[in-house]
Design a protein around this motif. Structure first.
Motif, PDB file in Angstrom:
ATOM      1  N   LYS A 127       2.215   1.912  -3.536  1.00  0.00           N
ATOM      2  CA  LYS A 127       1.241   1.997  -4.516  1.00  0.00           C
ATOM      3  C   LYS A 127       0.706   3.508  -4.095  1.00  0.00           C
ATOM      4  O   LYS A 127       0.398   4.289  -4.905  1.00  0.00           O
ATOM      5  CB  LYS A 127       0.046   1.308  -4.065  1.00  0.00           C
ATOM      6  N   PHE A 128       0.719   4.106  -2.838  1.00  0.00           N
ATOM      7  CA  PHE A 128       0.241   5.419  -2.516  1.00  0.00           C
ATOM      8  C   PHE A 128       1.309   6.526  -2.211  1.00  0.00           C
ATOM      9  O   PHE A 128       1.056   7.540  -1.799  1.00  0.00           O
ATOM     10  CB  PHE A 128      -0.829   5.407  -1.386  1.00  0.00           C
TER      11      PHE A 128
ATOM     12  N   VAL B 151       0.829  -1.176   0.094  1.00  0.00           N
ATOM     13  CA  VAL B 151       0.058   0.038  -0.019  1.00  0.00           C
ATOM     14  C   VAL B 151       0.913   1.095   0.058  1.00  0.00           C
ATOM     15  O   VAL B 151       0.641   2.250  -0.813  1.00  0.00           O
ATOM     16  CB  VAL B 151      -0.946  -0.147   1.263  1.00  0.00           C
TER      17      VAL B 151
ATOM     18  N   LEU C 178      -4.929   2.441   8.952  1.00  0.00           N
ATOM     19  CA  LEU C 178      -4.967   3.285   8.035  1.00  0.00           C
ATOM     20  C   LEU C 178      -6.005   4.422   8.182  1.00  0.00           C
ATOM     21  O   LEU C 178      -5.659   5.645   8.036  1.00  0.00           O
ATOM     22  CB  LEU C 178      -4.653   2.614   6.620  1.00  0.00           C
TER      23      LEU C 178
ATOM     24  N   GLU D 137      -6.644   4.134   1.062  1.00  0.00           N
ATOM     25  CA  GLU D 137      -5.752   2.896   1.334  1.00  0.00           C
ATOM     26  C   GLU D 137      -6.392   1.804   1.941  1.00  0.00           C
ATOM     27  O   GLU D 137      -6.288   0.709   1.733  1.00  0.00           O
ATOM     28  CB  GLU D 137      -4.687   3.648   2.093  1.00  0.00           C
TER      29      GLU D 137
ATOM     30  N   MET E 104      -6.240   7.515   6.030  1.00  0.00           N
ATOM     31  CA  MET E 104      -5.986   7.235   4.865  1.00  0.00           C
ATOM     32  C   MET E 104      -7.054   6.514   4.315  1.00  0.00           C
ATOM     33  O   MET E 104      -7.116   5.017   4.306  1.00  0.00           O
ATOM     34  CB  MET E 104      -4.742   6.403   4.489  1.00  0.00           C
TER      35      MET E 104
ATOM     36  N   CYS F 180      -8.844   0.113   0.051  1.00  0.00           N
ATOM     37  CA  CYS F 180      -8.028  -0.601  -1.119  1.00  0.00           C
ATOM     38  C   CYS F 180      -7.772  -2.060  -0.364  1.00  0.00           C
ATOM     39  O   CYS F 180      -7.865  -3.178  -1.012  1.00  0.00           O
ATOM     40  CB  CYS F 180      -6.877   0.233  -1.518  1.00  0.00           C
TER      41      CYS F 180
END
Ligand code: IPM
Ligand code: MN
Length: 352
Positions: free
Chosen positions: A31-32, A28, A302, A311, A308, A314
């Motif tokens: 990716k972010f 994660v 998160l 996230e 987040m 996700c």
């Protein structure tokens, strides 16, 4: 964003499920565009082995200094017979020492796992989604306890102050506002004075949330309602001991305790995140554990501590996808492809 996470793998299956969660968090982050820094700490049985006690001051201080804590599980038969010392004291010490008084235990049923629930399909309907908000640093688990000199008489004390109840209820009502706006206060007000205080305080807090409907259930009735008609619940607000018991019950109606995450929160954004399940020493080290409860606890971290949302979504979507794709650990029955703890972690990472 850079975040410092204190990681406490603990005992039994703790290290295995935490390892898979770190893989997911790293993916994660990549990716972010975040950076998660981990500091590994000992608590529970492994800390007894290393330092002679389940939780050291140093560990507590380091946990305090982090942005939030990820914990696996503690305990096991190896540490069951040490006089006056138990690995579980680490959990209580962390929760109390970090002032994490509100424990969020969502009991969510994934439709793919409905066959793993012991309840009939007409009771499950289109799914179960309950949030248990358990008081975590007061009540009988923290009350005065002891024995008489001869050891043939023992006592524990349930007590709550108005402010302890109030701050817990505020968490519960705030969460209800983001859900289906219904709070059930579970107590034993027909017997316990402390429960009658819970009701009084609820009647003071509730008017501040006029959109939220409130009802009250005695804990014995609530335990029955959970299996009879679980869809009547949205948020359950309750004491430490009742929340402990009801959250295990709620986990079973969703199919497996191996799926349920938890978040322990206080006044700010700091939190501790851990699966509801224990250390399962019987399967430790065999690559059989279900890491999803801990992975989902990572998602809660998160969401609640780091703000987040995308996230967290996700991760939760990746977990749902893994289940849709029929990938299963041993605890979640119903056909599909059986995999180990590590492979389950890989499967989530792939879908991220
Ligand atoms: C839990 C556990 C703990 C608790 C024990 C191990 C102290 O059962 O997290 O539910 O009762 O809180
Ligand atoms: Mn428990």
């Amino acid at each position: 964003m850079i975040k410092n996470i204190a990681v406490i793998p603990g005992d039994g299956i703790g290290p295995e499920v935490v390892k898979e969660t770190i893989k997911v968090l790293d993916k994660v982050a990549e990716k972010f565009g975040h950076e998660f820094k981990y500091e590994y700490l000992l608590a529970g049985g492994c800390s007894i082995d290393e330092y002679g006690k389940p939780l050291t001051e140093e560990t507590l201080e380091r946990a305090k200094a982090s942005d939030s804590v990820l914990l696996g599980a503690v305990g096991g038969p190896k540490w069951e017979n040490i006089p006056g010392i138990r690995p579980e004291q680490a959990l209580l010490g962390l929760r109390g020492g970090l002032n994490l008084y509100a424990n969020l235990r969502p009991a969510t049923m994934y439709k793919e796992l409905s066959s793993a629930s012991p309840l009939k399909s007409e009771i499950i309907g289109d799914g179960i989604d309950i949030m248990i908000v358990r008081e975590l640093t007061g009540g009988i688990y923290f009350g005065e306890s002891g024995r008489n000199e001869t050891g043939d008489w023992a006592y524990d004390t349930e007590s709550y102050s108005k402010s302890e109840v109030e701050r817990l209820l505020i968490h519960a009502f705030e969460i209800a506002m983001k859900r289906n706006k219904h709070v059930t206060v579970v107590d034993k007000a027909n017997v316990l004075e402390s429960s009658r205080l819970w009701r009084e305080v609820t009647r003071e807090v509730a008017p501040k949330y006029p959109e939220v409907s409130v009802d009250y259930l005695y804990v014995d009735n609530a335990s029955m309602q959970l299996v009879r008609n679980p869809r009547q619940f949205d948020v359950i607000a309750t004491s430490n001991i009742f929340g402990d018991i009801l959250s295990d019950e709620a986990s079973q109606i969703t199919g497996s305790i191996g799926m349920l995450p938890s978040a322990s929160l206080g006044d700010g954004t700091f939190g501790m995140y851990e699966p509801v399940h224990g250390s399962a020493p019987d399967i430790a080290g065999e690559n059989k554990a279900n890491p999803l409860a801990t992975i989902l606890s990572g998602a809660m971290m998160l969401r609640y501590s780091f703000d987040m949302k995308d996230e967290a979504d996700c991760i939760e979507n990746a977990v749902a996808k893994v289940l849709e794709d029929g990938i299963r650990t041993g605890d979640i029955a119903g056909g599909g492809e059986f995999v180990g703890c590590k492979e389950m972690g890989d499967a989530v990472v792939e879908r991220l």
